[in-house]
Scaffold this motif. Structure first.
Motif, mmCIF file in Angstrom:
data_model
loop_
_atom_site.group_PDB
_atom_site.id
_atom_site.type_symbol
_atom_site.label_atom_id
_atom_site.label_comp_id
_atom_site.label_asym_id
_atom_site.label_seq_id
_atom_site.Cartn_x
_atom_site.Cartn_y
_atom_site.Cartn_z
ATOM 1 N N PRO A 126 0.816 -1.217 0.000
ATOM 2 C CA PRO A 126 0.000 0.000 0.000
ATOM 3 C C PRO A 126 0.852 1.269 0.000
ATOM 4 O O PRO A 126 0.389 2.318 -0.430
ATOM 5 C CB PRO A 126 -0.825 -0.121 1.285
ATOM 6 C CG PRO A 126 -0.059 -1.059 2.144
ATOM 7 C CD PRO A 126 0.691 -1.977 1.232
ATOM 8 N N ARG A 127 2.088 1.160 0.481
ATOM 9 C CA ARG A 127 3.001 2.310 0.477
ATOM 10 C C ARG A 127 4.163 2.005 -0.460
ATOM 11 O O ARG A 127 4.838 0.996 -0.321
ATOM 12 C CB ARG A 127 3.491 2.589 1.898
ATOM 13 C CG ARG A 127 2.320 2.988 2.770
ATOM 14 C CD ARG A 127 2.602 3.832 3.946
ATOM 15 N NE ARG A 127 3.726 4.691 3.909
ATOM 16 C CZ ARG A 127 4.346 5.105 5.023
ATOM 17 N NH1 ARG A 127 3.931 4.702 6.204
ATOM 18 N NH2 ARG A 127 5.370 5.920 4.940
ATOM 19 N N LYS A 128 4.364 2.884 -1.405
ATOM 20 C CA LYS A 128 5.317 2.634 -2.484
ATOM 21 C C LYS A 128 6.684 3.299 -2.291
ATOM 22 O O LYS A 128 7.647 2.938 -2.940
ATOM 23 C CB LYS A 128 4.748 3.151 -3.818
ATOM 24 C CG LYS A 128 3.312 2.785 -4.092
ATOM 25 C CD LYS A 128 3.162 1.354 -4.440
ATOM 26 C CE LYS A 128 1.715 1.060 -4.850
ATOM 27 N NZ LYS A 128 1.284 -0.238 -4.423
ATOM 28 N N GLU A 129 6.783 4.279 -1.412
ATOM 29 C CA GLU A 129 7.966 5.145 -1.377
ATOM 30 C C GLU A 129 9.273 4.394 -1.122
ATOM 31 O O GLU A 129 10.297 4.710 -1.730
ATOM 32 C CB GLU A 129 7.780 6.288 -0.372
ATOM 33 C CG GLU A 129 7.497 5.885 1.049
ATOM 34 C CD GLU A 129 6.034 5.667 1.351
ATOM 35 O OE1 GLU A 129 5.743 5.452 2.550
ATOM 36 O OE2 GLU A 129 5.189 5.688 0.440
ATOM 37 N N ARG A 130 9.289 3.401 -0.267
ATOM 38 C CA ARG A 130 10.531 2.655 -0.008
ATOM 39 C C ARG A 130 10.973 1.875 -1.246
ATOM 40 O O ARG A 130 12.160 1.786 -1.536
ATOM 41 C CB ARG A 130 10.366 1.718 1.169
ATOM 42 C CG ARG A 130 10.242 2.455 2.467
ATOM 43 C CD ARG A 130 10.322 1.532 3.662
ATOM 44 N NE ARG A 130 10.056 2.274 4.873
ATOM 45 C CZ ARG A 130 10.930 3.023 5.512
ATOM 46 N NH1 ARG A 130 12.146 3.137 5.040
ATOM 47 N NH2 ARG A 130 10.611 3.667 6.614
ATOM 48 N N TRP A 131 10.010 1.316 -1.945
ATOM 49 C CA TRP A 131 10.345 0.557 -3.149
ATOM 50 C C TRP A 131 10.792 1.491 -4.266
ATOM 51 O O TRP A 131 11.657 1.136 -5.070
ATOM 52 C CB TRP A 131 9.165 -0.308 -3.577
ATOM 53 C CG TRP A 131 8.736 -1.209 -2.461
ATOM 54 C CD1 TRP A 131 7.518 -1.231 -1.853
ATOM 55 C CD2 TRP A 131 9.527 -2.178 -1.782
ATOM 56 N NE1 TRP A 131 7.512 -2.164 -0.844
ATOM 57 C CE2 TRP A 131 8.734 -2.759 -0.780
ATOM 58 C CE3 TRP A 131 10.847 -2.617 -1.918
ATOM 59 C CZ2 TRP A 131 9.199 -3.756 0.070
ATOM 60 C CZ3 TRP A 131 11.316 -3.613 -1.072
ATOM 61 C CH2 TRP A 131 10.502 -4.169 -0.097
ATOM 62 N N GLN A 132 10.210 2.680 -4.335
ATOM 63 C CA GLN A 132 10.640 3.663 -5.330
ATOM 64 C C GLN A 132 12.070 4.122 -5.045
ATOM 65 O O GLN A 132 12.859 4.308 -5.978
ATOM 66 C CB GLN A 132 9.673 4.837 -5.340
ATOM 67 C CG GLN A 132 8.309 4.451 -5.879
ATOM 68 C CD GLN A 132 7.216 5.442 -5.536
ATOM 69 O OE1 GLN A 132 7.233 6.084 -4.487
ATOM 70 N NE2 GLN A 132 6.219 5.553 -6.412
ATOM 71 N N LEU A 133 12.397 4.272 -3.781
ATOM 72 C CA LEU A 133 13.774 4.618 -3.409
ATOM 73 C C LEU A 133 14.726 3.508 -3.824
ATOM 74 O O LEU A 133 15.766 3.769 -4.438
ATOM 75 C CB LEU A 133 13.869 4.883 -1.907
ATOM 76 C CG LEU A 133 15.272 5.069 -1.338
ATOM 77 C CD1 LEU A 133 15.947 6.296 -1.926
ATOM 78 C CD2 LEU A 133 15.211 5.159 0.185
ATOM 79 N N ARG A 134 14.373 2.266 -3.506
ATOM 80 C CA ARG A 134 15.235 1.137 -3.891
ATOM 81 C C ARG A 134 15.383 1.063 -5.415
ATOM 82 O O ARG A 134 16.455 0.805 -5.931
ATOM 83 C CB ARG A 134 14.650 -0.190 -3.386
ATOM 84 C CG ARG A 134 14.685 -0.417 -1.900
ATOM 85 C CD ARG A 134 16.061 -0.697 -1.315
ATOM 86 N NE ARG A 134 16.803 -1.786 -1.854
ATOM 87 C CZ ARG A 134 16.872 -3.008 -1.346
ATOM 88 N NH1 ARG A 134 16.197 -3.314 -0.266
ATOM 89 N NH2 ARG A 134 17.617 -3.936 -1.912
ATOM 90 N N ARG A 135 14.283 1.315 -6.119
ATOM 91 C CA ARG A 135 14.334 1.316 -7.585
ATOM 92 C C ARG A 135 15.322 2.370 -8.079
ATOM 93 O O ARG A 135 16.139 2.099 -8.956
ATOM 94 C CB ARG A 135 12.925 1.571 -8.136
ATOM 95 C CG ARG A 135 12.849 1.632 -9.630
ATOM 96 C CD ARG A 135 11.389 1.786 -10.089
ATOM 97 N NE ARG A 135 11.308 2.135 -11.481
ATOM 98 C CZ ARG A 135 11.612 1.347 -12.492
ATOM 99 N NH1 ARG A 135 12.019 0.112 -12.274
ATOM 100 N NH2 ARG A 135 11.505 1.759 -13.743
ATOM 101 N N GLY A 136 15.257 3.559 -7.508
ATOM 102 C CA GLY A 136 16.199 4.602 -7.884
ATOM 103 C C GLY A 136 17.636 4.203 -7.610
ATOM 104 O O GLY A 136 18.530 4.462 -8.426
ATOM 105 N N ASP A 137 17.875 3.565 -6.484
ATOM 106 C CA ASP A 137 19.230 3.120 -6.153
ATOM 107 C C ASP A 137 19.755 2.105 -7.165
ATOM 108 O O ASP A 137 20.910 2.162 -7.591
ATOM 109 C CB ASP A 137 19.269 2.527 -4.744
ATOM 110 C CG ASP A 137 19.085 3.563 -3.651
ATOM 111 O OD1 ASP A 137 19.204 4.783 -3.925
ATOM 112 O OD2 ASP A 137 18.824 3.144 -2.503
#
Length: 130
Positions: A70-81
């Motif tokens: 339900p919360r995407k921000e941590r995965w978006q950060l990992r994707r950016g990394d």
């Protein structure tokens, strides 16, 4: 075997040297096929894929995890990394901007939480270094 045994087996293989990374990934993928896409197994698989330079495979895993969350921000950060490590700075920037937008859309009480403030700072730091 349960996920703990799968992770121990994979870690033992990884500890035996770089030549055992592919077999370690196969062990984790076998665990995923038997037990389902458990978070711990998915993260271990992504870490191994990254160590093998299989950036697109790791990105697919993070996209699946984000889709289930339900919360995407941590995965978006990992994707950016991952994208930054893969030498794809424009895509990394887009992922970091998406993470920041996700953070900013959280309710005020979540924005005040130390973990959220830390995550916002980490995303801002990564954006500043691109």
């Amino acid at each position: 075997p349960g996920p703990d045994i799968v992770l121990e087996h994979a870690d033992a293989l990884l500890g035996a040297g770089d030549a055992h990374r592919v077999p370690a990934l196969q062990v984790v993928e076998g665990g995923i096929s038997r037990q389902g896409p458990l978070l711990t197994l998915q993260l271990k698989a992504a870490d191994i894929e990254l160590s093998l330079g299989q950036y697109d495979a790791a990105l697919r895993r993070f996209e699946q995890l984000a889709a289930q969350s339900p919360r995407k921000e941590r995965w978006q950060l990992r994707r950016g990394d991952v994208l930054r490590s893969a030498g794809r700075p424009q895509e990394a920037r887009a992922a970091y901007l998406a993470a920041m937008a996700s953070i900013e859309s959280l309710p005020p009480y979540l924005l005040q939480m130390p973990a959220t403030r830390d995550l916002r700072r980490r995303v801002a730091d990564r954006l500043a270094t691109l």
